[in-house]
Design a protein around this motif. Sequence first.
Motif, PDB file in Angstrom:
ATOM      1  N   ASP A  19     -15.541  -9.337   2.064  1.00 11.52           N
ATOM      2  CA  ASP A  19     -15.093  -8.084   2.690  1.00 11.52           C
ATOM      3  C   ASP A  19     -13.941  -7.449   1.923  1.00 11.52           C
ATOM      4  O   ASP A  19     -13.876  -6.223   1.794  1.00 11.52           O
ATOM      5  N   VAL A  20     -13.032  -8.281   1.432  1.00 12.88           N
ATOM      6  CA  VAL A  20     -11.915  -7.733   0.648  1.00 12.88           C
ATOM      7  C   VAL A  20     -12.485  -7.045  -0.594  1.00 12.88           C
ATOM      8  O   VAL A  20     -12.095  -5.919  -0.939  1.00 12.88           O
ATOM      9  N   LEU A  21     -13.452  -7.695  -1.248  1.00 11.94           N
ATOM     10  CA  LEU A  21     -14.061  -7.099  -2.446  1.00 11.94           C
ATOM     11  C   LEU A  21     -14.795  -5.808  -2.120  1.00 11.94           C
ATOM     12  O   LEU A  21     -14.781  -4.853  -2.889  1.00 11.94           O
ATOM     13  N   ALA A  22     -15.431  -5.778  -0.956  1.00 11.71           N
ATOM     14  CA  ALA A  22     -16.185  -4.582  -0.549  1.00 11.71           C
ATOM     15  C   ALA A  22     -15.270  -3.499   0.015  1.00 11.71           C
ATOM     16  O   ALA A  22     -15.719  -2.383   0.303  1.00 11.71           O
ATOM     17  N   GLY A  23     -14.010  -3.837   0.223  1.00 12.90           N
ATOM     18  CA  GLY A  23     -13.057  -2.863   0.787  1.00 12.90           C
ATOM     19  C   GLY A  23     -13.091  -2.808   2.306  1.00 12.90           C
ATOM     20  O   GLY A  23     -12.386  -2.004   2.926  1.00 12.90           O
ATOM     21  N   THR A  24     -13.869  -3.679   2.945  1.00 12.11           N
ATOM     22  CA  THR A  24     -13.950  -3.646   4.405  1.00 12.11           C
ATOM     23  C   THR A  24     -12.876  -4.528   5.069  1.00 12.11           C
ATOM     24  O   THR A  24     -12.776  -4.564   6.290  1.00 12.11           O
ATOM     25  N   MET A  25     -12.122  -5.244   4.239  1.00 15.02           N
ATOM     26  CA  MET A  25     -10.885  -5.875   4.719  1.00 15.02           C
ATOM     27  C   MET A  25      -9.806  -5.529   3.708  1.00 15.02           C
ATOM     28  O   MET A  25     -10.071  -5.512   2.502  1.00 15.02           O
ATOM     29  N   THR A  26      -8.590  -5.224   4.191  1.00 20.35           N
ATOM     30  CA  THR A  26      -7.519  -4.829   3.279  1.00 20.35           C
ATOM     31  C   THR A  26      -7.054  -6.024   2.450  1.00 20.35           C
ATOM     32  O   THR A  26      -6.772  -5.899   1.261  1.00 20.35           O
TER      33      THR A  26
ATOM     34  N   LEU B 144       0.833  -1.211   0.000  1.00 23.58           N
ATOM     35  CA  LEU B 144       0.000   0.000   0.000  1.00 23.58           C
ATOM     36  C   LEU B 144       0.869   1.262   0.000  1.00 23.58           C
ATOM     37  O   LEU B 144       0.409   2.334  -0.386  1.00 23.58           O
ATOM     38  N   GLY B 145       2.109   1.129   0.469  1.00 21.24           N
ATOM     39  CA  GLY B 145       3.007   2.289   0.564  1.00 21.24           C
ATOM     40  C   GLY B 145       2.935   2.924   1.941  1.00 21.24           C
ATOM     41  O   GLY B 145       1.854   3.052   2.532  1.00 21.24           O
ATOM     42  N   GLN B 146       4.094   3.310   2.450  1.00 19.60           N
ATOM     43  CA  GLN B 146       4.168   3.804   3.822  1.00 19.60           C
ATOM     44  C   GLN B 146       3.351   5.089   4.039  1.00 19.60           C
ATOM     45  O   GLN B 146       2.728   5.263   5.091  1.00 19.60           O
ATOM     46  N   ASP B 147       3.307   5.943   3.033  1.00 20.56           N
ATOM     47  CA  ASP B 147       2.575   7.210   3.194  1.00 20.56           C
ATOM     48  C   ASP B 147       1.103   6.967   3.488  1.00 20.56           C
ATOM     49  O   ASP B 147       0.479   7.688   4.271  1.00 20.56           O
ATOM     50  N   LYS B 148       0.569   5.927   2.851  1.00 15.91           N
ATOM     51  CA  LYS B 148      -0.841   5.618   3.016  1.00 15.91           C
ATOM     52  C   LYS B 148      -1.125   4.981   4.379  1.00 15.91           C
ATOM     53  O   LYS B 148      -2.150   5.246   5.014  1.00 15.91           O
ATOM     54  N   VAL B 149      -0.202   4.112   4.823  1.00 18.48           N
ATOM     55  CA  VAL B 149      -0.457   3.342   6.050  1.00 18.48           C
ATOM     56  C   VAL B 149      -0.129   4.154   7.309  1.00 18.48           C
ATOM     57  O   VAL B 149      -0.816   4.057   8.322  1.00 18.48           O
ATOM     58  N   ASP B 150       0.911   4.981   7.227  1.00 12.47           N
ATOM     59  CA  ASP B 150       1.301   5.805   8.384  1.00 12.47           C
ATOM     60  C   ASP B 150       0.348   7.001   8.473  1.00 12.47           C
ATOM     61  O   ASP B 150       0.684   8.136   8.135  1.00 12.47           O
ATOM     62  N   LEU B 151      -0.837   6.702   8.981  1.00 14.96           N
ATOM     63  CA  LEU B 151      -1.925   7.698   8.943  1.00 14.96           C
ATOM     64  C   LEU B 151      -1.610   8.947   9.748  1.00 14.96           C
ATOM     65  O   LEU B 151      -1.977  10.060   9.369  1.00 14.96           O
ATOM     66  N   ASN B 152      -0.911   8.801  10.887  1.00 10.23           N
ATOM     67  CA  ASN B 152      -0.614   9.985  11.706  1.00 10.23           C
ATOM     68  C   ASN B 152       0.736  10.616  11.346  1.00 10.23           C
ATOM     69  O   ASN B 152       1.176  11.563  11.999  1.00 10.23           O
ATOM     70  N   GLY B 153       1.414  10.029  10.339  1.00 11.41           N
ATOM     71  CA  GLY B 153       2.631  10.634   9.817  1.00 11.41           C
ATOM     72  C   GLY B 153       3.785  10.740  10.798  1.00 11.41           C
ATOM     73  O   GLY B 153       4.643  11.621  10.656  1.00 11.41           O
ATOM     74  N   ASP B 154       3.845   9.819  11.780  1.00  7.78           N
ATOM     75  CA  ASP B 154       4.959   9.909  12.749  1.00  7.78           C
ATOM     76  C   ASP B 154       6.145   9.022  12.362  1.00  7.78           C
ATOM     77  O   ASP B 154       7.071   8.844  13.148  1.00  7.78           O
ATOM     78  N   GLY B 155       6.090   8.461  11.152  1.00 10.92           N
ATOM     79  CA  GLY B 155       7.221   7.647  10.688  1.00 10.92           C
ATOM     80  C   GLY B 155       7.201   6.221  11.226  1.00 10.92           C
ATOM     81  O   GLY B 155       8.145   5.455  10.986  1.00 10.92           O
ATOM     82  N   LYS B 156       6.161   5.859  11.967  1.00 11.26           N
ATOM     83  CA  LYS B 156       6.062   4.493  12.499  1.00 11.26           C
ATOM     84  C   LYS B 156       4.677   3.937  12.176  1.00 11.26           C
ATOM     85  O   LYS B 156       3.722   4.694  12.028  1.00 11.26           O
ATOM     86  N   ILE B 157       4.613   2.615  12.122  1.00 11.52           N
ATOM     87  CA  ILE B 157       3.307   1.980  11.897  1.00 11.52           C
ATOM     88  C   ILE B 157       2.787   1.453  13.233  1.00 11.52           C
ATOM     89  O   ILE B 157       3.337   0.511  13.802  1.00 11.52           O
ATOM     90  N   GLN B 158       1.736   2.077  13.736  1.00 13.45           N
ATOM     91  CA  GLN B 158       1.107   1.630  14.975  1.00 13.45           C
ATOM     92  C   GLN B 158       0.190   0.450  14.655  1.00 13.45           C
ATOM     93  O   GLN B 158      -0.704   0.566  13.818  1.00 13.45           O
ATOM     94  N   TYR B 159       0.448  -0.695  15.307  1.00  7.67           N
ATOM     95  CA  TYR B 159      -0.388  -1.862  14.990  1.00  7.67           C
ATOM     96  C   TYR B 159      -0.803  -2.613  16.243  1.00  7.67           C
ATOM     97  O   TYR B 159      -0.191  -2.488  17.302  1.00  7.67           O
ATOM     98  N   ILE B 160      -1.864  -3.408  16.071  1.00  7.05           N
ATOM     99  CA  ILE B 160      -2.231  -4.375  17.108  1.00  7.05           C
ATOM    100  C   ILE B 160      -2.234  -5.765  16.471  1.00  7.05           C
ATOM    101  O   ILE B 160      -2.523  -5.917  15.277  1.00  7.05           O
ATOM    102  N   MET B 161      -1.873  -6.760  17.274  1.00  4.27           N
ATOM    103  CA  MET B 161      -1.768  -8.140  16.788  1.00  4.27           C
ATOM    104  C   MET B 161      -2.752  -8.999  17.553  1.00  4.27           C
ATOM    105  O   MET B 161      -2.785  -8.966  18.788  1.00  4.27           O
ATOM    106  N   ILE B 162      -3.573  -9.753  16.813  1.00  2.00           N
ATOM    107  CA  ILE B 162      -4.489 -10.699  17.457  1.00  2.00           C
ATOM    108  C   ILE B 162      -4.052 -12.109  17.043  1.00  2.00           C
ATOM    109  O   ILE B 162      -4.112 -12.477  15.869  1.00  2.00           O
TER     110      ILE B 162
END
Length: 371
Positions: free
Chosen positions: A313-320, A196-214
Amino acid sequence: MKKKLVSLLTVSAMTMAMLVGCGEAAADTATQAPAAETATEAPAAETAETAAEAVAETAGNADLADKKVGVCIYQFADNFMTLFRTELENYLISQGFSKDNITIVDGANDQATQTNQIQNFITQGVDVLIINPVNSSSAATITDLVVGADIPLVYINREPDADEEARWSANSWNVTYVGCDARQSGTMQGEIIVDLGQDKVDLNGDGKIQYIMIEGDPENVDAQYRTEFSVKALEDAGWTVDCLDDQVGNWDQATAQQLVANSLSAHPETEVVFCNNDAMALGALQSIEAAGRKVGEDIYLVGVDALTEALEDVLAGTMTGTVFNDHIAQSHGAADAAINYITGAGNDYYIGCDYVKVTTDNAQSVLDSLK
Ligand code: GAL
Ligand code: CA
């Protein structure tokens, strides 16, 4: 005695610590000998397709109609294993087994229950066993039981560790494992995000990807490797990651829904939700929507398995995205391996298959292929 007890307690305390908390599960698996690696590098390794070819040559000779197959599933209430066992039964019948001679039992996620079921199958004198262990760590005990009764054994879905697999070849036992390398699925999850590219995923623009893991059941190598390798793919792309939360959802939708609801309210800055399987991703999606968030706009979500609902969901865009865990190749590979033992053709000790990355680009064709 006392000392032993203390050290056992310490080990279980360490194990508990490993189950939750960012990064800890990954660090733990990194120190373990990767079972699949040893197996895939072994020259004896073959793919589900080559096993199928061997079967095509020999199936005609075998009178499979009176052969008895025992199948142990760790838990019927598991979406992916339900697809797997349904396909397994249909394929066994298509290969010449009689429906009455195929017995599939539910381990109800309890190893003691499953061990009893295995003992019953041995008493009944089945010709082959296909086992999805409740605990992969019980594989050595299971193997000893089954090999002791001179019954060939095909493990599926939950890969025993490298030491256990090494025993099969060292003793020339009729035991094999059919499954995919979970590291590949984790890597693909990470790559879907990286693409997707880092610019798109790093929504808050702090240079890091904030994630949660289940995570799935942490005793399961699929959960360990997916947790580790999904994040590693981001790091390998040069991205900096920031783990906000890491929780165990045990492959279960309702559990994951609750965990993600809690996580999102504690960490609204979450940019990516990684789930070790689709059932949990579907639960995550319910909580993402309940929190008023929108996948693809202000959060990203990936799973594994390619359940029909997840593909929609992937087709509907509700899952990446998701990763296709090929239950068709795996169930056919397991049945073919069982047939190869019955006919005397035999099998290699590891039979692998590939995962497939799924995004909006190919979700429809994966969905069509499953109909
Ligand atoms: C995984 C699958 C999960 C769950 C698990 C059970 O391969 O992705 O959804 O079924 O196996 O062991
Ligand atoms: Ca960020």
